[in-house]
Design an enzyme around this catalytic site. Structure first.
Site, PDB file in Angstrom:
ATOM      1  N   GLU A 165     -50.575 -59.080   5.560  1.00  0.00           N
ATOM      2  CA  GLU A 165     -49.239 -58.656   5.108  1.00  0.00           C
ATOM      3  C   GLU A 165     -48.307 -59.868   4.991  1.00  0.00           C
ATOM      4  OE1 GLU A 165     -48.327 -55.865   3.848  1.00  0.00           O
ATOM      5  OE2 GLU A 165     -49.799 -54.425   4.584  1.00  0.00           O
ATOM      6  N   TYR A 221     -59.400 -48.505  -0.305  1.00  0.00           N
ATOM      7  CA  TYR A 221     -58.419 -48.876   0.718  1.00  0.00           C
ATOM      8  C   TYR A 221     -57.462 -47.717   0.969  1.00  0.00           C
ATOM      9  CZ  TYR A 221     -54.350 -51.107   2.812  1.00  0.00           C
ATOM     10  OH  TYR A 221     -53.287 -51.403   3.636  1.00  0.00           O
ATOM     11  N   TRP A 229     -49.785 -56.375  -3.086  1.00  0.00           N
ATOM     12  CA  TRP A 229     -50.839 -56.074  -2.127  1.00  0.00           C
ATOM     13  C   TRP A 229     -52.194 -56.102  -2.823  1.00  0.00           C
ATOM     14  CZ3 TRP A 229     -52.140 -56.662   2.495  1.00  0.00           C
ATOM     15  CH2 TRP A 229     -53.260 -56.026   3.024  1.00  0.00           C
TER      16      TRP A 229
END
Length: 186
Positions: free
Chosen positions: A42, A20, A50
């Site tokens: 988000e 990522y 995250w």
């Protein structure tokens, strides 16, 4: 052997996180489907890490019809219950309801600006904002966009969520000094 220098927040033991960071985070995004996906993810991150969301991303894609905004906007009570029962995603009723609500607002923004991409990038005149990575969680830009999205009816789009979103989709380049990603764009 070449040593790759990454932002220090990347969990070097999680290949998904490394990929990522290296291929997606901070890369300017202009695809409305991906912008919708990142905005929703988000929002689900609020109060969580995250990495937790990223580890559930594929399950989210499956549960949310690959983040097809038109489909998400029509989710009914049956689909909400299905999402709440899905152990592969974050099962928070308020966030699930917000994601469906936000899909409808996203579509309204697309109608007004021709695309969400045009809406988002108009705040920076289509320029990437490069700023040093700090421990900041908001910025004047995230404050402005958050306020506008809230005024349009979105939920879970506070300034901290939007700041993370802006970094994720490359509106803000927040890679740390010394990160090899910065060298690749200089």
């Amino acid at each position: 052997m070449n040593i790759i220098h990454r932002c220090t927040w990347v969990n070097q033991k999680n290949l998904r996180y490394i990929t990522y960071h290296d291929a997606e985070w901070g890369v300017p995004c202009h695809d409305d489907r991906m912008l919708f996906e990142m905005l929703i993810l988000e929002g689900f991150q609020a109060g969580l890490s995250w990495e937790c969301v990223l580890n559930k991303r594929e399950a989210f894609r499956k549960a949310y019809d690959n983040f097809d905004v038109e489909k998400v906007a029509t989710y009914d009570e049956k689909k909400r219950m299905e999402l709440l029962a899905n152990a592969g995603i974050i099962r928070n009723r308020l966030k699930i309801n917000a994601s469906i609500n936000n899909a409808n607002v996203f579509i309204e923004i697309q109608k007004e600006f021709e695309s969400f991409d045009k809406y988002l990038w108009h705040f920076t005149n289509n320029e990437v904002i490069k700023e040093p990575c700090t421990l900041r969680a908001t910025s004047p830009l995230s404050d402005e966009i958050s306020k506008d999205l809230i005024n349009r009816g979105m939920k879970y789009v506070g300034s901290t969520v939007i700041y993370s979103f802006l970094q994720a989709v490359g509106v803000i380049n927040g890679h740390m000094e010394g990160c090899d990603w910065n060298k690749s764009i200089e």
